[in-house]
Design a protein around this motif. Sequence first.
Motif, PDB file in Angstrom:
ATOM      1  N   ASP A   1      17.620 124.646  15.922  1.00  0.00           N
ATOM      2  CA  ASP A   1      18.030 123.218  15.827  1.00  0.00           C
ATOM      3  C   ASP A   1      17.460 122.564  16.873  1.00  0.00           C
ATOM      4  OD1 ASP A   1      19.479 123.951  13.586  1.00  0.00           O
ATOM      5  OD2 ASP A   1      21.263 124.390  14.710  1.00  0.00           O
ATOM      6  N   GLU A   2      17.538 122.865  18.283  1.00  0.00           N
ATOM      7  CA  GLU A   2      16.706 122.033  19.172  1.00  0.00           C
ATOM      8  C   GLU A   2      15.228 122.119  19.232  1.00  0.00           C
ATOM      9  OE1 GLU A   2      18.052 124.470  22.326  1.00  0.00           O
ATOM     10  OE2 GLU A   2      19.883 123.202  22.844  1.00  0.00           O
ATOM     11  N   PHE A   3      14.730 123.153  18.442  1.00  0.00           N
ATOM     12  CA  PHE A   3      13.276 122.972  18.225  1.00  0.00           C
ATOM     13  C   PHE A   3      12.799 121.894  17.280  1.00  0.00           C
ATOM     14  CE2 PHE A   3       9.347 124.094  16.102  1.00  0.00           C
ATOM     15  CZ  PHE A   3       8.430 124.553  17.415  1.00  0.00           C
ATOM     16  N   SER A   4      13.667 121.905  16.182  1.00  0.00           N
ATOM     17  CA  SER A   4      13.355 120.978  15.078  1.00  0.00           C
ATOM     18  C   SER A   4      14.015 119.422  15.857  1.00  0.00           C
ATOM     19  CB  SER A   4      14.155 121.068  14.069  1.00  0.00           C
ATOM     20  OG  SER A   4      14.052 122.138  13.455  1.00  0.00           O
ATOM     21  N   THR A   5      14.835 119.230  16.489  1.00  0.00           N
ATOM     22  CA  THR A   5      15.125 118.077  17.099  1.00  0.00           C
ATOM     23  C   THR A   5      13.977 117.446  18.146  1.00  0.00           C
ATOM     24  OG1 THR A   5      17.545 118.346  17.100  1.00  0.00           O
ATOM     25  CG2 THR A   5      16.826 116.523  18.171  1.00  0.00           C
ATOM     26  N   LEU A   6      13.706 118.335  18.974  1.00  0.00           N
ATOM     27  CA  LEU A   6      12.529 118.123  19.814  1.00  0.00           C
ATOM     28  C   LEU A   6      11.184 117.709  19.068  1.00  0.00           C
ATOM     29  CD1 LEU A   6      13.298 120.620  22.699  1.00  0.00           C
ATOM     30  CD2 LEU A   6      13.712 118.104  22.826  1.00  0.00           C
ATOM     31  N   LEU A   7      10.953 118.695  18.026  1.00  0.00           N
ATOM     32  CA  LEU A   7       9.772 118.208  17.327  1.00  0.00           C
ATOM     33  C   LEU A   7       9.841 116.939  16.614  1.00  0.00           C
ATOM     34  CD1 LEU A   7       6.833 119.660  16.593  1.00  0.00           C
ATOM     35  CD2 LEU A   7       8.135 120.585  14.512  1.00  0.00           C
ATOM     36  N   SER A   8      10.914 116.544  15.993  1.00  0.00           N
ATOM     37  CA  SER A   8      11.102 115.330  15.409  1.00  0.00           C
ATOM     38  C   SER A   8      10.860 114.282  16.596  1.00  0.00           C
ATOM     39  CB  SER A   8      12.214 115.219  14.657  1.00  0.00           C
ATOM     40  OG  SER A   8      12.544 116.113  13.889  1.00  0.00           O
ATOM     41  N   THR A   9      11.390 114.405  17.813  1.00  0.00           N
ATOM     42  CA  THR A   9      11.254 113.292  18.761  1.00  0.00           C
ATOM     43  C   THR A   9       9.882 113.066  19.136  1.00  0.00           C
ATOM     44  OG1 THR A   9      13.465 114.042  19.582  1.00  0.00           O
ATOM     45  CG2 THR A   9      12.156 112.745  21.070  1.00  0.00           C
ATOM     46  N   ILE A  10       8.969 114.124  19.280  1.00  0.00           N
ATOM     47  CA  ILE A  10       7.719 114.112  19.556  1.00  0.00           C
ATOM     48  C   ILE A  10       6.778 113.214  18.583  1.00  0.00           C
ATOM     49  CG2 ILE A  10       5.568 115.585  20.104  1.00  0.00           C
ATOM     50  CD1 ILE A  10       7.330 117.676  21.347  1.00  0.00           C
ATOM     51  N   LEU A  11       6.928 113.861  17.179  1.00  0.00           N
ATOM     52  CA  LEU A  11       6.130 113.297  16.312  1.00  0.00           C
ATOM     53  C   LEU A  11       6.604 111.792  16.057  1.00  0.00           C
ATOM     54  CD1 LEU A  11       6.158 116.169  13.501  1.00  0.00           C
ATOM     55  CD2 LEU A  11       4.463 115.665  15.534  1.00  0.00           C
ATOM     56  N   CYS A  12       7.736 111.402  16.454  1.00  0.00           N
ATOM     57  CA  CYS A  12       8.269 110.043  16.096  1.00  0.00           C
ATOM     58  C   CYS A  12       8.281 109.084  17.418  1.00  0.00           C
ATOM     59  CB  CYS A  12       9.683 110.146  15.506  1.00  0.00           C
ATOM     60  SG  CYS A  12       9.750 110.815  14.038  1.00  0.00           S
ATOM     61  N   GLY A  13       7.639 109.901  18.688  1.00  0.00           N
ATOM     62  CA  GLY A  13       7.760 109.067  19.797  1.00  0.00           C
ATOM     63  C   GLY A  13       6.509 108.042  19.649  1.00  0.00           C
ATOM     64  N   PRO A  14       6.217 107.458  21.182  1.00  0.00           N
ATOM     65  CA  PRO A  14       5.141 106.524  21.203  1.00  0.00           C
ATOM     66  C   PRO A  14       3.751 107.156  20.862  1.00  0.00           C
ATOM     67  CG  PRO A  14       5.732 107.479  23.219  1.00  0.00           C
ATOM     68  CD  PRO A  14       6.727 108.021  22.237  1.00  0.00           C
ATOM     69  N   HIS A  15       3.452 108.291  20.644  1.00  0.00           N
ATOM     70  CA  HIS A  15       2.172 108.701  20.365  1.00  0.00           C
ATOM     71  C   HIS A  15       1.892 108.946  18.807  1.00  0.00           C
ATOM     72  CE1 HIS A  15       1.673 109.611  24.746  1.00  0.00           C
ATOM     73  NE2 HIS A  15       2.893 110.337  24.725  1.00  0.00           N
ATOM     74  N   CYS A  16       2.878 108.481  18.102  1.00  0.00           N
ATOM     75  CA  CYS A  16       2.580 108.864  16.811  1.00  0.00           C
ATOM     76  C   CYS A  16       1.544 108.191  15.961  1.00  0.00           C
ATOM     77  CB  CYS A  16       4.107 108.699  16.075  1.00  0.00           C
ATOM     78  SG  CYS A  16       4.521 106.880  15.946  1.00  0.00           S
ATOM     79  N   TYR A  17       1.142 107.038  16.719  1.00  0.00           N
ATOM     80  CA  TYR A  17       0.020 106.310  16.134  1.00  0.00           C
ATOM     81  C   TYR A  17      -1.256 106.943  16.181  1.00  0.00           C
ATOM     82  CZ  TYR A  17      -1.903 106.103  20.981  1.00  0.00           C
ATOM     83  OH  TYR A  17      -2.651 106.281  22.011  1.00  0.00           O
ATOM     84  N   TYR A  18      -1.360 108.311  16.737  1.00  0.00           N
ATOM     85  CA  TYR A  18      -2.529 108.940  16.635  1.00  0.00           C
ATOM     86  C   TYR A  18      -2.520 109.620  15.017  1.00  0.00           C
ATOM     87  CZ  TYR A  18      -3.974 109.563  21.366  1.00  0.00           C
ATOM     88  OH  TYR A  18      -4.490 109.192  22.482  1.00  0.00           O
ATOM     89  N   LEU A  19      -1.088 110.029  14.409  1.00  0.00           N
ATOM     90  CA  LEU A  19      -1.278 110.405  13.114  1.00  0.00           C
ATOM     91  C   LEU A  19      -1.431 109.426  12.064  1.00  0.00           C
ATOM     92  CD1 LEU A  19       1.867 112.822  13.740  1.00  0.00           C
ATOM     93  CD2 LEU A  19      -0.563 113.337  13.860  1.00  0.00           C
ATOM     94  N   ALA A  20      -1.016 108.179  12.470  1.00  0.00           N
ATOM     95  CA  ALA A  20      -1.247 106.917  11.348  1.00  0.00           C
ATOM     96  C   ALA A  20      -2.415 106.492  11.416  1.00  0.00           C
ATOM     97  CB  ALA A  20      -0.056 105.790  11.991  1.00  0.00           C
ATOM     98  N   SER A  21      -3.273 106.650  12.483  1.00  0.00           N
ATOM     99  CA  SER A  21      -4.585 106.268  12.584  1.00  0.00           C
ATOM    100  C   SER A  21      -5.644 107.040  11.645  1.00  0.00           C
ATOM    101  CB  SER A  21      -5.080 106.129  13.897  1.00  0.00           C
ATOM    102  OG  SER A  21      -4.337 105.248  14.623  1.00  0.00           O
ATOM    103  N   TYR A  22      -4.975 108.310  11.370  1.00  0.00           N
ATOM    104  CA  TYR A  22      -6.071 109.274  10.656  1.00  0.00           C
ATOM    105  C   TYR A  22      -5.444 109.729   9.373  1.00  0.00           C
ATOM    106  CZ  TYR A  22      -8.671 109.254  14.988  1.00  0.00           C
ATOM    107  OH  TYR A  22      -9.240 109.002  16.329  1.00  0.00           O
TER     108      TYR A  22
END
Length: 230
Positions: free
Chosen positions: A209-230
């Motif tokens: 559960d903690e792994f999924s929560t932390l992963l969601s935080t990482i992917l939805c954090g301030p660096h997620c624009y990398y994913l949206a750009s490609y």
Amino acid sequence: MVYRKISDDLKECVLWLLEAGYSTEEVCDLLGVSRHSLFRWKANQEDYNSVKPPYNPLQGRPRILNADQTHDLLTMLQEAPEMYLDEIQDWIAVTQDTGISRTAIHTLIHDSGLTYKILRRAASERDEDARREFMEMVRKTFIASMIVTADESSKDECTIFRKRGRAPRGQRAQIDADFVRGDRYSILAAITVHGYIGTRIISGSVDGDEFSTLLSTILCGPHCYYLASY
């Protein structure tokens, strides 16, 4: 006459002396060779144009296991690489109806190019067909810049020391190391072809559960624009 190793040069010298007019007895007494050897070298020279016959690949003691039996053994070792020599010996006795020593088994396996090494565990529940279908879907659907990989690691006082070392033969290699675990930290990181897009370090261990929560935080954090750009 005592058996001894006779070089090819001496054998050729024997034939040269015969051609020069020396008798068989004179050559045998002069060089200390037998008449039987002399006639054999002469026959080799006439048949093969050399005092030594060509190499015979079938010479030597034949193997206990033939080619088909050896193939069955190597196929079995691919399916069960963890078997000990005595277990292999029993398998050969039952399936091949052949008795063979463990030393001979070791030599046969070594000559086949197989080495004894640390086993790598693989999940027995995995489905190879499903894996191939998934890899084919990934190959057709995604490009490298769309893929994010994440993993979790941990660190405590017992993890940071080297596992192998050197010592004199017959003595153990020893290193001072902490046996008290101390504080444990878990590190979670996500990475793309452009580099890390986020990391998290927390105290203690990480469950699913903690792994999924932390992963969601990482992917939805301030660096997620990398994913949206490609």
